[in-house]
Design an enzyme around this catalytic site. Sequence first.
Site, PDB file in Angstrom:
ATOM      1  N   SER A  23       0.806  -1.215   0.000  1.00 56.64           N
ATOM      2  CA  SER A  23       0.000   0.000   0.000  1.00 56.64           C
ATOM      3  C   SER A  23       0.841   1.268   0.000  1.00 56.64           C
ATOM      4  O   SER A  23       0.411   2.302  -0.516  1.00 56.64           O
ATOM      5  CB  SER A  23      -0.935   0.010   1.209  1.00 56.64           C
ATOM      6  OG  SER A  23      -0.196  -0.111   2.419  1.00 56.64           O
TER       7      SER A  23
ATOM      8  N   ASP B 184      -5.687   7.117   9.265  1.00 58.30           N
ATOM      9  CA  ASP B 184      -5.678   5.880  10.040  1.00 58.30           C
ATOM     10  C   ASP B 184      -4.500   5.790  11.004  1.00 58.30           C
ATOM     11  O   ASP B 184      -4.371   4.819  11.733  1.00 58.30           O
ATOM     12  CB  ASP B 184      -5.707   4.659   9.118  1.00 58.30           C
ATOM     13  CG  ASP B 184      -4.440   4.523   8.273  1.00 58.30           C
ATOM     14  OD1 ASP B 184      -3.604   5.448   8.303  1.00 58.30           O
ATOM     15  OD2 ASP B 184      -4.297   3.501   7.592  1.00 58.30           O
TER      16      ASP B 184
ATOM     17  N   HIS C 189      -0.794   4.636   7.726  1.00 61.92           N
ATOM     18  CA  HIS C 189      -0.207   4.975   6.431  1.00 61.92           C
ATOM     19  C   HIS C 189       0.261   6.433   6.419  1.00 61.92           C
ATOM     20  O   HIS C 189      -0.319   7.270   7.107  1.00 61.92           O
ATOM     21  CB  HIS C 189      -1.221   4.744   5.300  1.00 61.92           C
ATOM     22  CG  HIS C 189      -1.522   3.302   5.072  1.00 61.92           C
ATOM     23  ND1 HIS C 189      -2.560   2.661   5.714  1.00 61.92           N
ATOM     24  CD2 HIS C 189      -0.919   2.376   4.295  1.00 61.92           C
ATOM     25  CE1 HIS C 189      -2.579   1.387   5.336  1.00 61.92           C
ATOM     26  NE2 HIS C 189      -1.605   1.188   4.481  1.00 61.92           N
TER      27      HIS C 189
END
Length: 368
Positions: A84, A245, A248
């Site tokens: 990611s 979050d 990240h």
Amino acid sequence: MAGSQASRVRVARRIATAAAYGGGGLGLLGVGLAGVLLTESRMAIRAIGILDGDPPHADGLYGEAFADPADLRAPLVLAFLGDSTAAGLGVQRVQETPGALLASGLASVAERRVRLVNVAKSGARSGDLARQLELALPHRPDVAVLMIGANDVTRHAPAARSVRELGEAVGRLVASGCEVVVGTCPDLGTIKPVRPPLRWVARRLSRQLAAAQTIAVVEAGGRTVSLGSLLGPEFATRPELFSADRYHPSAQGYATASMAMLPSLCAALDLWPQDTPAAVGGPLEPQAVLPVAVAAAAAAGRSGTEVSAAGPANGTWRWATLKQRFRLALPGGEDAKAPEAVVEGGPLRAIASANSHPGADDAGATKR
């Protein structure tokens, strides 16, 4: 050599050796501690939460300002593989993704158009790189960036297997004529929702994996850049470097990591000056030639450090160049101040400008 670094050297060499000879994982944790960590992991997952949506699709041409009808060269092809962080999860605009930032920066340095092909996927582990290669190799990339490892740690993948899978992926890219730069596993001990003792173990495991990754990558013909704390160490005092979050990176976090990787990306293509002043100004980039395991361990503990091969194998030892191409300290951090001087007139300008104009369109990128 400090005790912690000596230990990191030993463990990294053991993991890399197990990877080379098909060994399994290393038993690093006792049963009792593993039970505590499982509970802590579940609590951390609930605290972190989940980001909605997919990362912006950044594939396309960058550096259209350098298009010249008289220039018959095809655009450089930059491939992005990994998880990611390589995909850019956590940002909303194309120009904020690491792929777009590095494609823009590479185009600026090369004064040539760059085509970005990003096949990275959220949740990917090292074992997923083989599938991503099947998507990337048909584009015949000139250089590839891999960012992988965090999910291998959080999902308890055997370290030796993860390192072997990464080494095989780098080897395939190098065999195809592609230069490879790997951003090694970030320091997961910096994630705020992760509490001790899980935080301590996460830091230890992620740094051990990063060091072992470096050994495998260098021996396969690539080079590494230690992301380490660049994706979140002093983030306790700079929460804006995280996305919603708190796991990240935010746009600023990705820009920090991209600025650290750009010099190595350009150097892989012989586009970076050999004697470049360090990002904070003054002396030339410090470097040392060390046994690869020692260089790997040192890099794992110092963010923004590049490790590349230095000469042929020598018996059971392989030598590597440890180079500090980029230094950036946040409050309470490792070195000094942000590199305004380099950003103003140098090759990091594209990254800085993309990050400092959040309302701008995706300038320089032609989406396909």
